[in-house]
Design an enzyme around this catalytic site. Structure first.
Site, short mmCIF file in Angstrom:
data_model
loop_
_atom_site.label_atom_id
_atom_site.label_comp_id
_atom_site.label_asym_id
_atom_site.label_seq_id
_atom_site.Cartn_x
_atom_site.Cartn_y
_atom_site.Cartn_z
N ARG A 114 0.84 -1.20 0.00
CA ARG A 114 0.00 0.00 0.00
C ARG A 114 0.88 1.25 0.00
NH1 ARG A 114 -1.93 0.93 4.26
NH2 ARG A 114 -1.20 -0.83 5.49
N TYR A 263 -1.69 -3.48 -6.83
CA TYR A 263 -1.43 -4.41 -5.72
C TYR A 263 -2.32 -4.18 -4.50
CZ TYR A 263 1.30 -7.59 -2.81
OH TYR A 263 1.71 -8.64 -2.02
N LYS A 272 -9.62 -2.16 1.76
CA LYS A 272 -9.31 -1.02 2.62
C LYS A 272 -10.11 0.22 2.20
CE LYS A 272 -7.09 -3.53 5.10
NZ LYS A 272 -5.79 -4.02 5.44
N HIS A 292 -10.40 -2.23 11.54
CA HIS A 292 -9.33 -3.09 11.03
C HIS A 292 -9.11 -4.21 12.04
CE1 HIS A 292 -4.90 -3.20 9.36
NE2 HIS A 292 -5.66 -4.11 8.80
N SER A 314 -1.29 -3.43 10.27
CA SER A 314 -0.94 -4.34 9.17
C SER A 314 0.31 -5.14 9.51
CB SER A 314 -0.70 -3.53 7.90
OG SER A 314 -1.84 -2.78 7.60
N CYS A 316 0.81 -7.39 11.77
CA CYS A 316 1.08 -7.51 13.21
C CYS A 316 0.34 -8.67 13.85
CB CYS A 316 0.77 -6.21 13.93
SG CYS A 316 1.94 -4.91 13.53
N ASP A 339 -9.34 -9.60 9.02
CA ASP A 339 -8.81 -8.26 8.71
C ASP A 339 -9.78 -7.12 8.99
OD1 ASP A 339 -6.41 -6.92 7.67
OD2 ASP A 339 -7.65 -6.30 5.99
N ARG A 429 2.05 -12.18 -0.44
CA ARG A 429 0.74 -12.55 0.11
C ARG A 429 0.17 -13.79 -0.57
NH1 ARG A 429 -1.69 -8.77 4.10
NH2 ARG A 429 -0.03 -7.23 4.32
P1 GTP Z 1 -2.33 -7.62 7.46
O1 GTP Z 1 -2.86 -8.65 6.53
O2 GTP Z 1 -1.26 -6.79 6.85
O3 GTP Z 1 -3.39 -6.77 8.05
O4 GTP Z 1 -1.51 -8.41 8.62
P2 GTP Z 1 -1.98 -9.26 9.89
O5 GTP Z 1 -2.25 -8.35 11.03
O6 GTP Z 1 -3.04 -10.23 9.51
O7 GTP Z 1 -0.63 -10.05 10.27
P3 GTP Z 1 -0.26 -11.61 10.13
O8 GTP Z 1 -1.09 -12.49 11.02
O9 GTP Z 1 -0.24 -11.96 8.70
O10 GTP Z 1 1.22 -11.61 10.72
C1 GTP Z 1 2.26 -10.84 10.17
C2 GTP Z 1 3.59 -11.40 10.57
O11 GTP Z 1 3.69 -11.46 12.00
C3 GTP Z 1 3.81 -12.81 10.06
O12 GTP Z 1 5.11 -12.93 9.58
C4 GTP Z 1 3.63 -13.67 11.28
O13 GTP Z 1 4.38 -14.85 11.22
C5 GTP Z 1 4.06 -12.75 12.41
N1 GTP Z 1 3.33 -13.09 13.67
C6 GTP Z 1 1.99 -13.27 13.80
N2 GTP Z 1 1.68 -13.62 15.07
C7 GTP Z 1 2.84 -13.66 15.77
C8 GTP Z 1 3.17 -13.96 17.12
O14 GTP Z 1 2.32 -14.28 17.96
N3 GTP Z 1 4.48 -13.87 17.46
C9 GTP Z 1 5.46 -13.52 16.56
N4 GTP Z 1 6.71 -13.46 16.97
N5 GTP Z 1 5.17 -13.24 15.26
C10 GTP Z 1 3.89 -13.31 14.87
C1 SPV Z 2 -3.00 -4.39 5.30
O1 SPV Z 2 -2.04 -3.74 4.86
O2 SPV Z 2 -3.52 -4.14 6.41
C2 SPV Z 2 -3.53 -5.52 4.53
C3 SPV Z 2 -3.01 -5.75 3.18
O3 SPV Z 2 -4.42 -6.22 5.00
S1 SPV Z 2 -3.73 -4.73 2.00
O4 SPV Z 2 -4.86 -5.42 1.42
O5 SPV Z 2 -2.71 -4.48 0.98
O6 SPV Z 2 -4.19 -3.51 2.60
MN MN Z 3 -4.93 -5.56 7.13
#
Ligand code: GTP
Ligand code: SPV
Ligand code: MN
Length: 649
Positions: A114, A263, A272, A292, A314, A316, A339, A429
């Site tokens: 983004r 993307y 979003k 979110h 994002s 996290c 999400d 992704r």
């Molecule tokens: P968006 O799709 O961008 O909104 O991201 P999200 O909030 O869904 O994050 P996601 O669950 O995909 O995690 C992002 C990264 O954080 C990944 O590389 C995970 O492996 C890592 N991660 C997730 N949960 C944990 C955790 O409990 N501990 C650690 N150390 N890393 C984590």
């Molecule tokens: C984020 O960035 O919080 C996402 C990926 O979930 S995107 O769809 O690119 O916004």
């Molecule tokens: Mn997101």
């Protein structure tokens, strides 16, 4: 859509409304005779007549953008396969024969995340977006643009932008088709990648067209990669226009115009742009919340089930928590969404009910493994589009943190991997249908939504912030959301690991004035006859002095959810399992399940006076600089209370 931008082709309607019927064989292209193109005849009797308002929108988009074809998407599998085949022919996608119906796309390396700095909200009154007429710090809040400036910017970009390309018309519903909580969008795009991804991420096609009539409100979404095909122009595999990218929103007229990027959140406009930016604007007006947040169901060994929503910025940890496999026996997690949550208080139950408006997962690939997220791994090896991951010579995929390094890896640029640089882009992704996930909750498509008993806020905080703490009351909880901060991630263009302010994980996604947004949250605390969810803050990412995570995370996060679930039954801040601290209620060591896990409890929960003094003064400065007088007094009051309590540390 366009006010002063002149249509490129003749002013009268190009489109004979009778032509804009969609047959069940709608993968046929609908060509406009007035563009001088032949019209492919309908092969079956028409099933749906498209409302005039929508044909007018398509008409306007096509007259300005001048695509060579118009294709109305019916959402069928045949159409999906045809589009994928087209992308394969054009080298935009490659089959992954190791899996079932999976494809890999590699983007232009300049179009990988983004672009927050080029994402704007345009309203007639600046104050509707920018607090207090202040000039916020760059990147601290959503960007505003005047309607006049936006019109000029659009005029510099959209005329003839789809030349030589097909314009796909994507009717989609955010939320189950026909649910009173759902919102309809019509996206015109010149990217087949967007069309196939929207089929995974939303409810798309004929089912949506069928429920529309002249009075159905819909969001006009126009998207172009900004790379017309003109005589002599090159045909890049991943067309985009990074120099001129602009993702613009007009919440007052329900319009989204996105240019230059193909993307993720820049181009899949239901996500979003609609579900969060316009969604939050509508939610403010209509007394609900567009957030979110992931949504999950949690069942304890006694069979008691609750639902929880959680906002993390994002990349996290939302997808991981939403699909978690608990490391404690007898516990069950079920996924409603990973999400976005649309929530409103249900007048019958008095509870905050949440729906997931999406239909798929657009999840971060790196870090996803059988160990960290087995449910994602069970979901993504069928019917999935991968973007910017690495591939293997046996037709599979690879990314950092997936497990054993295979031989013969080709990195996300398409080069033989040197083993040193990133094999997969950190924001690579998977895009996979929700139905593939083995732990979808039985109620995940319930139009009434699921009742939320707790809300979690969290972020990536390597320093100072304990594993979990609980708000003393609603206003304190809203303060915790408002004061959220997190380390920057690869999901947007930010460089380095700076700690950024990210209220409610919504800084890039709020569609209106952040001060009013805080106030909107506070307003629920003043409602009568509602059961407010308890609010918590979590941090899986605290590090020790060697830079290692103090908390195992992933499946062990169930331990935190267990404590939270127990706290749902308690009203006093002090109990056997809970005690007060200056920042909120924290667990007692004996009241927290540490069976079979070894952690440095004291370090996980250590509250350092100088850290918290600095933290609260940083937050104060962020509020003062960016929200000014629009900061609700209750939030300032909470800040004062916390600053007083921190003195006692
Ligand atoms: P968006 O799709 O961008 O909104 O991201 P999200 O909030 O869904 O994050 P996601 O669950 O995909 O995690 C992002 C990264 O954080 C990944 O590389 C995970 O492996 C890592 N991660 C997730 N949960 C944990 C955790 O409990 N501990 C650690 N150390 N890393 C984590
Ligand atoms: C984020 O960035 O919080 C996402 C990926 O979930 S995107 O769809 O690119 O916004
Ligand atoms: Mn997101």
């Amino acid at each position: 859509m366009f006010r002063r931008v002149k249509p490129v082709t003749r002013a009268q309607s190009l489109i004979n409304p009778k032509m804009f019927t969609v047959s069940s064989y709608a993968q046929a292209h609908y060509l406009s005779t007035l563009h001088g193109l032949s019209v492919e005849p309908l092969r079956e009797p028409p099933l749906v007549t498209v409302p005039k308002k929508i044909t007018q929108f398509i008409d306007e988009a096509s007259r300005v953008c001048t695509p060579s074809n118009i294709h109305i998407c019916d959402g069928s599998e045949t159409e999906y396969n045809n589009l994928i085949n087209l992308m394969v022919q054009q080298n935009m996608a490659a089959p992954l024969p190791k899996y079932q119906n999976c494809y890999l796309t590699r983007t232009d390396p300049r179009d990988v995340a983004r672009v927050e700095s080029r994402t704007i909200i345009s309203t007639s009154n600046k104050h509707d977006v920018v607090p207090n007429g202040f000039n916020p710090h760059k990147g601290a809040l959503p960007n505003w643009m005047s309607p006049e400036e936006l019109e000029k910017q659009l005029g510099d970009r959209f005329p003839r932008c789809m030349e030589g390309r097909t314009m796909y018309v994507i009717p989609f519903s955010m939320g189950p088709v026909g649910s009173p909580l759902s919102k309809i969008g019509i996206q015109c795009t010149d990217s087949p990648y967007v069309a196939v991804s929207m089929r995974i991420m939303t409810r798309m096609g004929l089912d949506v067209l069928k429920i529309l009539n002249e009075d159905t409100p819909f969001v006009k979404c126009l998207h172009s990669v900004g790379a017309p095909i003109t005589p002599g122009s090159t045909r890049p595999v991943w067309p985009c226009n990074p120099e001129n990218t602009l993702i613009s929103h007009r919440p007052e007229s329900n319009e989204i115009l996105s240019y230059g990027s193909g993307y993720g959140g820049n181009s899949l406009l239901g996500k979003k742009c609609l579900a969060l930016r316009l969604g939050s604007y509508m939610a403010h007006k209509e007394d609900w919340l567009a957030e979110h947040m992931l949504i999950l169901g949690i069942t304890n060994p006694q069979g008691v089930k609750k639902y929880v929503a959680a906002a993390f910025p994002s990349a996290c940890g939302k997808t991981n928590l939403a699909m978690m496999t608990p490391n404690l026996p007898g516990w069950k997690i079920e996924c409603v969404g990973d999400d976005i949550a649309w929530m409103r208080f249900n007048p019958n139950t008095g509870m905050l009910h949440a729906i997931n408006p999406e239909n798929g997962f657009f999840g971060v690939a790196p870090g996803t493994s059988k160990k960290t997220n087995p449910n994602a791994m069970a979901s993504i090896f069928q019917d999935t589009i991968f973007t910017n991951v690495a591939s293997t010579n046996d037709g599979g995929v690879y990314w950092e943190g997936m497990g054993e390094k295979p031989e013969g890896v080709v990195d996300w640029h398409g080069n033989d991997w040197d083993g040193k640089s990133n094999a997969a882009h950190p924001n690579s992704r998977f895009c996979t249908p929700a139905r593939n996930c083995p732990i979808m909750d039985a109620s995940w498509e319930d139009p009434e939504g699921v009742p939320i008993s707790a809300i979690l806020f969290g972020g990536r905080r390597p320093e100072g912030v304990p594993l979990v703490y609980e708000a003393y009351d609603w206003d304190h909880g809203v303060y915790i959301g408002a004061s959220m901060r997190s380390e920057a991630t690869a999901a947007a263009e930010h460089q380095g690991k700076v700690i950024m302010h990210d209220p409610f994980a919504m800084r890039p996604f709020v569609g209106y004035n952040m001060g009013q947004y805080f106030d909107h949250w506070l307003s629920f605390g003043r409602k009568k006859h509602v059961q407010l969810p308890k609010i918590f803050h979590v941090n899986w990412f605290r590090k020790d002095s060697n830079g290692s995570f103090l908390w195992p995370g992933f499946g062990d996060n169930i331990r935190v959810l267990e404590w939270i679930m127990k706290r749902m039954e308690e009203s006093s801040p002090e109990s056997e399992i809970a005690k007060k601290s200056p920042i909120g209620v924290i667990p007692t060591e004996s009241g927290f399940n540490l069976d079979n896990v070894s952690v440095d409890w004291n370090e996980l929960f250590r509250l350092d006076k100088s850290f918290w003094a600095k933290e609260s003064s940083d937050i104060q400065k962020y509020f003062n600089d960016n929200l000014g007088h629009d900061l609700p007094p209750q939030i300032r009051n909470q800040l004062n209370l916390i600053q007083e309590r921190i003195q006692k540390l």
